[in-house]
Write a protein that holds these residues in place. Sequence first.
Motif, PDB file in Angstrom:
ATOM      1  N   LEU A  67      86.318  33.727  63.791  1.00 62.45           N
ATOM      2  CA  LEU A  67      86.861  34.926  64.427  1.00 62.45           C
ATOM      3  C   LEU A  67      87.413  35.805  63.311  1.00 62.45           C
ATOM      4  O   LEU A  67      88.292  35.367  62.567  1.00 62.45           O
ATOM      5  CB  LEU A  67      87.982  34.566  65.410  1.00 62.45           C
ATOM      6  CG  LEU A  67      87.725  33.443  66.423  1.00 62.45           C
ATOM      7  CD1 LEU A  67      88.958  33.248  67.312  1.00 62.45           C
ATOM      8  CD2 LEU A  67      86.503  33.728  67.276  1.00 62.45           C
ATOM      9  N   ILE A  68      86.859  37.010  63.171  1.00 65.32           N
ATOM     10  CA  ILE A  68      87.342  37.895  62.109  1.00 65.32           C
ATOM     11  C   ILE A  68      87.732  39.234  62.712  1.00 65.32           C
ATOM     12  O   ILE A  68      87.339  39.572  63.841  1.00 65.32           O
ATOM     13  CB  ILE A  68      86.298  38.109  60.988  1.00 65.32           C
ATOM     14  CG1 ILE A  68      85.042  38.818  61.512  1.00 65.32           C
ATOM     15  CG2 ILE A  68      85.932  36.790  60.333  1.00 65.32           C
ATOM     16  CD1 ILE A  68      84.069  39.229  60.393  1.00 65.32           C
ATOM     17  N   GLY A  69      88.482  40.007  61.928  1.00 61.37           N
ATOM     18  CA  GLY A  69      88.903  41.329  62.368  1.00 61.37           C
ATOM     19  C   GLY A  69      90.182  41.706  61.662  1.00 61.37           C
ATOM     20  O   GLY A  69      90.851  40.857  61.071  1.00 61.37           O
ATOM     21  N   PRO A  70      90.550  42.995  61.723  1.00 61.15           N
ATOM     22  CA  PRO A  70      91.761  43.435  61.028  1.00 61.15           C
ATOM     23  C   PRO A  70      93.020  42.866  61.677  1.00 61.15           C
ATOM     24  O   PRO A  70      92.970  42.367  62.805  1.00 61.15           O
ATOM     25  CB  PRO A  70      91.710  44.965  61.165  1.00 61.15           C
ATOM     26  CG  PRO A  70      90.825  45.227  62.329  1.00 61.15           C
ATOM     27  CD  PRO A  70      89.850  44.100  62.401  1.00 61.15           C
ATOM     28  N   VAL A 122      95.086  23.491  63.906  1.00 62.69           N
ATOM     29  CA  VAL A 122      95.598  23.453  62.530  1.00 62.69           C
ATOM     30  C   VAL A 122      96.055  24.866  62.203  1.00 62.69           C
ATOM     31  O   VAL A 122      95.341  25.830  62.490  1.00 62.69           O
ATOM     32  CB  VAL A 122      94.497  23.000  61.548  1.00 62.69           C
ATOM     33  CG1 VAL A 122      94.990  23.073  60.108  1.00 62.69           C
ATOM     34  CG2 VAL A 122      94.023  21.589  61.886  1.00 62.69           C
ATOM     35  N   PHE A 123      97.246  24.963  61.594  1.00 63.31           N
ATOM     36  CA  PHE A 123      97.836  26.285  61.398  1.00 63.31           C
ATOM     37  C   PHE A 123      97.669  26.767  59.958  1.00 63.31           C
ATOM     38  O   PHE A 123      97.224  26.035  59.080  1.00 63.31           O
ATOM     39  CB  PHE A 123      99.318  26.234  61.779  1.00 63.31           C
ATOM     40  CG  PHE A 123      99.511  25.914  63.241  1.00 63.31           C
ATOM     41  CD1 PHE A 123      99.547  26.911  64.192  1.00 63.31           C
ATOM     42  CD2 PHE A 123      99.617  24.592  63.660  1.00 63.31           C
ATOM     43  CE1 PHE A 123      99.700  26.603  65.538  1.00 63.31           C
ATOM     44  CE2 PHE A 123      99.772  24.279  65.001  1.00 63.31           C
ATOM     45  CZ  PHE A 123      99.807  25.284  65.943  1.00 63.31           C
ATOM     46  N   GLN A 124      98.067  28.036  59.761  1.00 60.66           N
ATOM     47  CA  GLN A 124      97.911  28.671  58.452  1.00 60.66           C
ATOM     48  C   GLN A 124      98.683  27.913  57.370  1.00 60.66           C
ATOM     49  O   GLN A 124      98.147  27.601  56.315  1.00 60.66           O
ATOM     50  CB  GLN A 124      98.417  30.111  58.560  1.00 60.66           C
ATOM     51  CG  GLN A 124      98.355  30.874  57.272  1.00 60.66           C
ATOM     52  CD  GLN A 124      98.831  32.308  57.463  1.00 60.66           C
ATOM     53  OE1 GLN A 124      99.279  32.690  58.538  1.00 60.66           O
ATOM     54  NE2 GLN A 124      98.738  33.096  56.418  1.00 60.66           N
ATOM     55  N   GLU A 203      93.550  30.507  60.129  1.00 69.41           N
ATOM     56  CA  GLU A 203      93.604  30.771  58.686  1.00 69.41           C
ATOM     57  C   GLU A 203      93.985  29.517  57.904  1.00 69.41           C
ATOM     58  O   GLU A 203      94.979  29.498  57.168  1.00 69.41           O
ATOM     59  CB  GLU A 203      94.597  31.888  58.392  1.00 69.41           C
ATOM     60  CG  GLU A 203      94.229  33.190  59.088  1.00 69.41           C
ATOM     61  CD  GLU A 203      95.161  34.312  58.684  1.00 69.41           C
ATOM     62  OE1 GLU A 203      95.336  34.484  57.469  1.00 69.41           O
ATOM     63  OE2 GLU A 203      95.695  34.977  59.561  1.00 69.41           O
ATOM     64  N   PRO A 204      93.206  28.468  57.997  1.00 63.92           N
ATOM     65  CA  PRO A 204      93.629  27.180  57.458  1.00 63.92           C
ATOM     66  C   PRO A 204      93.681  27.113  55.940  1.00 63.92           C
ATOM     67  O   PRO A 204      94.271  26.190  55.397  1.00 63.92           O
ATOM     68  CB  PRO A 204      92.544  26.221  57.980  1.00 63.92           C
ATOM     69  CG  PRO A 204      91.347  27.083  58.156  1.00 63.92           C
ATOM     70  CD  PRO A 204      91.877  28.412  58.612  1.00 63.92           C
ATOM     71  N   ALA A 205      93.055  28.083  55.255  1.00 65.24           N
ATOM     72  CA  ALA A 205      93.039  28.000  53.790  1.00 65.24           C
ATOM     73  C   ALA A 205      93.750  29.177  53.137  1.00 65.24           C
ATOM     74  O   ALA A 205      93.731  29.300  51.921  1.00 65.24           O
ATOM     75  CB  ALA A 205      91.591  27.927  53.292  1.00 65.24           C
ATOM     76  N   THR A 233      89.898  33.665  60.338  1.00 64.21           N
ATOM     77  CA  THR A 233      90.063  33.893  58.899  1.00 64.21           C
ATOM     78  C   THR A 233      90.112  35.380  58.597  1.00 64.21           C
ATOM     79  O   THR A 233      89.440  36.187  59.246  1.00 64.21           O
ATOM     80  CB  THR A 233      88.948  33.214  58.078  1.00 64.21           C
ATOM     81  OG1 THR A 233      89.147  33.518  56.695  1.00 64.21           O
ATOM     82  CG2 THR A 233      87.563  33.647  58.495  1.00 64.21           C
ATOM     83  N   HIS A 234      90.928  35.725  57.606  1.00 59.73           N
ATOM     84  CA  HIS A 234      90.952  37.107  57.108  1.00 59.73           C
ATOM     85  C   HIS A 234      89.942  37.287  55.984  1.00 59.73           C
ATOM     86  O   HIS A 234      89.693  38.401  55.546  1.00 59.73           O
ATOM     87  CB  HIS A 234      92.340  37.440  56.558  1.00 59.73           C
ATOM     88  CG  HIS A 234      93.254  38.009  57.585  1.00 59.73           C
ATOM     89  ND1 HIS A 234      93.012  39.202  58.213  1.00 59.73           N
ATOM     90  CD2 HIS A 234      94.391  37.536  58.120  1.00 59.73           C
ATOM     91  CE1 HIS A 234      93.977  39.453  59.077  1.00 59.73           C
ATOM     92  NE2 HIS A 234      94.827  38.448  59.048  1.00 59.73           N
TER      93      HIS A 234
END
Lengths: 282, 225
Positions: A67-70, A122-124, A203-205, A233-234
């Motif tokens: 899932l991506i987006g600003p 799993v969180f950021q 955003e796991p990484a 992810t960003h």
Amino acid sequence: MGLDAPTGSLQTTDETVAEPESTTETRAGTEPESIALEARDLDVYYGDDQALQSIDMEIPEGEVTALIGPSGCGKSTFLRCINRMNDLIDIARVDGDLHFNGKNVYDDDVDPVALRRKIGMVFQKPNPFPKSIRDNVAFGLRVQGRDENVDAKVEQALERAALLEEVEDQLDSSGLDLSGGQQQRLCIARAIAPDPEVLLMDEPASALDPIATAKIEELIEELSEEYTVVVVTHNMQQAARISDKTAVFLTGGELVEFDDTEKIFENPEHDRVEDYITGKFG
Amino acid sequence: MPRDEYQRQLRRLREGVLEMSDRVCERLEQALAALETQDENLATAVITGDHAINERYLELEQACIELVALQQPVASDLRVVAASFKIITDLERIADLAVNLAEYARRAERRRYADVDIGYIGERVVEMVEAAMAAYADDDAVGARDVAAEDDEIDRRCESASEFVVRDLLETELEAEIGLTPDALSDEVSRMLLTIRDLERVGDHAVNIAARTLYMVENDDELIY
């Protein structure tokens, strides 16, 4: 192996719902793919603000969906809808359906705790408990009263999370003593120990260095052989590297395009998606 | 607009490819003129000028590599870089073919096959390269398809010209009839056939450029295969 295989059913407060035969044709029209999650006309509000607008999406089983987006586009909101984490936000309201194994997870008879056993998260920021490595991984199993063969299940989860080799001599050390990348893999081991069907990753990484990030990305690909993975992810290159499908959310909580990752990054249908991924806005 | 420097690099890449194509077409026209007029100085200029084309090719290749490595282009931007990377290779090979033509012009006078209209075929293939590059410059899918359609006519003319030369060779009774030694005839025939083959190849490279342009504009690979 030895962990219980996914049951394909969702425990509700008073019944077990049978898994329906939900399939769809792939884009190439060859083999049908099974659908793990299906959003239908899903709206989410925080108070008077609408965070997601009429989301329709079928997330295939056993694949990685990115899932991506600003910022503020609703991608994390959507992720948190899947296992009802938004229930924890008082002002959040969800309309529409989100089906998991054919059952709307927002039906009154669905127990969110039972749901989260099937849909791990799993969180950021790695968030191990201030416990030993062993107890971190065993936590979910013990909460569920699944105390048999815990040590073996802990080791298997650590192995699946590509961490066992690094920690097998220190399972009783604190999880907080591990590096950031190891802590995140510990959290992944904790999430998969109860053998969920779906893994949600927010955003796991993003808090990790490039080497730890590479390990997490490789792990995500391996995990998709056994689990359905949905990852926010960003980092668009990360989405391109690790995912089979990509959903692009844009400002206003709109899902603008959802397709094979190759298609999104080589030739998206929508100009707004093209402008976003090429950096012309956002 | 975000990523201004990146967008500038993409624009510079396209401008650079177009500038390289202008130079290559100029070299090709000079080589054809040298063939037509037996102008040895012009032919030599084409041959020695190839070094500059090769240098420009390497610069543009490096620009493509840097864009991929440092900017990670995707979608239409990625297609521009990928198409440009392939197109500069075709342009460099067209320049090599211009060198071949210049060398044929230097080697000997065209006497026997003056009627084979190398000039016309040459003009047509130059036009094809120019049209393919115009399609690249303007994101013109229709123009790219038109170039590919043109190639059939070039192939027919080249085949017909080759047949004429070979048939003439078979029917010739050498020295007594035409005043040419076997070596001289063999040299002229091989030069003519190579000239025709090289012009036909220029047309093929023009089609390649058109194919990559169509991919760039519409993500359509129909002309690539």
